[in-house]
Design an enzyme around this catalytic site. Structure first.
Site, mmCIF file in Angstrom:
data_model
loop_
_atom_site.group_PDB
_atom_site.id
_atom_site.type_symbol
_atom_site.label_atom_id
_atom_site.label_comp_id
_atom_site.label_asym_id
_atom_site.label_seq_id
_atom_site.Cartn_x
_atom_site.Cartn_y
_atom_site.Cartn_z
ATOM 1 N N LYS A 1 0.813 -1.210 0.000
ATOM 2 C CA LYS A 1 0.000 0.000 0.000
ATOM 3 C C LYS A 1 0.854 1.271 0.000
ATOM 4 O O LYS A 1 0.388 2.326 -0.391
ATOM 5 C CB LYS A 1 -0.972 -0.020 1.174
ATOM 6 C CG LYS A 1 -2.024 -1.120 1.005
ATOM 7 C CD LYS A 1 -3.131 -1.036 2.009
ATOM 8 C CE LYS A 1 -4.267 -1.993 1.670
ATOM 9 N NZ LYS A 1 -3.907 -3.419 1.823
HETATM 10 C C1 LIG Z 1 -4.542 -4.498 1.262
HETATM 11 C C2 LIG Z 1 -3.781 -5.765 1.222
HETATM 12 C C3 LIG Z 1 -4.139 -6.806 0.328
HETATM 13 C C4 LIG Z 1 -5.350 -6.752 -0.564
HETATM 14 O O1 LIG Z 1 -5.229 -5.789 -1.573
HETATM 15 P P1 LIG Z 1 -6.496 -5.283 -2.391
HETATM 16 O O2 LIG Z 1 -5.999 -4.206 -3.275
HETATM 17 O O3 LIG Z 1 -7.474 -4.793 -1.371
HETATM 18 O O4 LIG Z 1 -7.036 -6.453 -3.143
HETATM 19 C C5 LIG Z 1 -3.324 -7.925 0.299
HETATM 20 N N1 LIG Z 1 -2.242 -8.045 1.104
HETATM 21 C C6 LIG Z 1 -1.892 -7.076 1.972
HETATM 22 C C7 LIG Z 1 -0.692 -7.284 2.843
HETATM 23 C C8 LIG Z 1 -2.630 -5.902 2.064
HETATM 24 O O5 LIG Z 1 -2.276 -4.936 2.932
#
Ligand SMILES: *Cc1c(COP(=O)(O)O)cnc(C)c1O
Length: 462
Positions: A112
């Site tokens: 993220k």
């Molecule tokens: C947010 C997140 C996901 C999922 O990602 P999306 O874009 O919501 O599908 C997977 N793994 C981790 C570690 C995350 O923080």
């Protein structure tokens, strides 16, 4: 570049407005009216470039005239300067034709950071120009909140409030949210669970006078600018493996469908993506949707990969809009069915459209543990449980193309699951080694909407 809502009733916006708004006023999500296409020579030219330069070339056509090329260059440099790996998104080989894309070298150790760091820079630049201020409020089950705090801390025109469920995030996750010293950052431990936090967030956004009064802005994964930032690493990894001269497959650990939707956009831009595989944990609503042609809620059961424990996958709405031929009314009807009847049938045309573009798989808790174990034995790489879900599914979906699994978080963020799988706790990387010594600052609050509004009004800078 114009952005339209998936429900067809909100005003058409430019890039900056779509970014600063987040959710459209008709409840829909913003998507680009048309997707720019890169020629094969342009894609080939990305191979071997520094990540920041590739990012500038991929992102620029979506921004219209919001930023000059020079401005954008500086903002992208600033966004990724704190990453602990020179390649930003390095590839690691796990087996014959099987690769891992490590997306966890950012300041909060999860993918993220790629989107949040860039959106922080873009928003601040845009606000500084207009003289406006915004208040960012987010609800988090862990990773989103810390990524937002890292990205927005210290920015002059932004105040940030993050709601997390008291006692229900891991210690590493909590400390990542409560140890920022900057005065524009406020971590709020709310009495309740993640749904309580999301509920209060929705209440704030639905109070349009409060929304306008404090300049409320959202940065959860429905913000188009976040999806856009994530398109870049599909290009850098695929070109490193031979694209556009050969196709590359991707498996993506998925919750809210943001990361994998970025892969879909990369393909629409001309990147030869072969299979695009949705990987879910035991909360497998998306895998079931692909298998049955019907999206139906079943309730969430907490897993080792909590960032994928979802019922309603918000970004799925974007792909549904395309599958329905940009019919906002059809999307609204489907979302209404999901809210009031707990589900909806895709319709044959849309199901076929999706099946041509996405494959899917799931990993149980046991399969997740086994995948962490297998990867470590085979290569020494320690996977976080989210990445392990992807790895398990990728192995079952591998064909002739190179297969890339997105590794979404650093294993040290989820030490309990890793210890259960391989018997050792992965240490925090050096840049975060003092996390347990930093002083914490947090506001504890009961689940009380008016108290929350008062707190935000009185603590934000004006
Ligand atoms: C947010 C997140 C996901 C999922 O990602 P999306 O874009 O919501 O599908 C997977 N793994 C981790 C570690 C995350 O923080």
């Amino acid at each position: 570049m114009r952005y339209i809502s998936t429900r067809g009733q909100a005003p058409v916006l430019g890039f900056e407005e779509a970014m600063l708004t987040g959710l459209a006023r008709d409840g829909g999500l913003y998507v680009p009216e048309t997707v720019p296409v890169m020629a094969p020579e342009e894609i080939a030219a990305l191979a071997g470039l520094p990540y920041e330069e590739a990012a500038r070339r991929v992102v620029l056509p979506f921004l219209g005239d919001a930023f000059t090329e020079g401005e954008l260059e500086g903002l992208i440099e600033a966004a990724y300067a704190e990453f602990a790996h020179a390649a930003r998104a390095p590839l690691r080989q796990m087996g014959p034709n099987l690769f891992l894309l490590e997306l966890f070298h950012g300041p909060t150790l999860a993918f993220k950071d790629f989107a949040m760091q860039l959106i922080g820079q873009l928003m601040q630049a845009s606000l500084a120009r207009s003289g406006k201020r915004i208040t960012i409020v987010g609800a988090t089950s862990g990773d989103t909140g810390s990524a937002a705090i890292e990205a927005f801390k210290g920015l002059a025109n932004v105040d940030v409030f993050i709601l997390f469920p008291q006692g229900r995030v891991s210690e590493v996750q909590r400390r990542q949210m409560t140890t920022a010293a900057e005065e524009n950052v406020h971590a709020i431990a709310l009495e309740g669970d993640f749904d309580t936090c999301q509920g209060r967030l929705k209440d704030l956004f639905n109070d349009h006078s409060f929304r306008d009064e404090v300049g409320l802005a959202g940065v959860n994964s429905i913000n188009w600018a976040r999806v856009l930032a994530q398109v870049v690493y599909y290009f850098t990894s695929a070109t490193a493996l031979g694209a556009p001269h050969r196709a590359v497959d991707f498996t993506v650990p998925t919750g809210n469908f943001g990361d994998i939707f970025a892969g879909h956009i990369a393909r629409r831009m001309g990147l030869p993506v072969g299979k695009l595989v949705i990987a879910t944990n035991q909360n497998d609503i998306l895998h079931r949707t692909m298998a049955t042609g019907e999206q139906r809620k079943e309730g969430v059961s907490p897993s080792m990969s909590p960032s994928m424990d979802i019922q309603v996958s918000s970004n799925f709405e974007r792909v549904l809009f395309e599958a329905y031929g940009n019919d906002g009314a059809a999307v609204s009807a489907a979302m209404e069915g999901l809210a009031s009847e707990g589900g909806y049938a895709l319709g044959q045309g849309a199901w076929g459209w999706l099946a041509e573009r996405f494959a899917s798989g799931r990993a149980s808790e046991e399969e997740t543990l086994q995948a962490i174990f297998r990867a470590q034995v085979a290569t020494g790489e320690i996977l976080c449980p989210h990445s392990a879900v992807g790895y398990h599914v990728a192995e079952t979906q591998q064909g002739a193309n190179p297969m890339v699994t997105l590794a979404t978080a650093h294993p040290a963020k989820f030490p309990d699951a890793v210890e259960k799988a391989i018997g050792l706790r992965p240490p925090l990387p050096p840049q975060m080694a003092d996390l347990y010594d930093r002083p914490e600052r947090v506001t504890e609050m009961a689940d009380d909407l008016s108290a929350l509004k008062t707190f935000i009004r009185e603590t934000r800078r004006t």
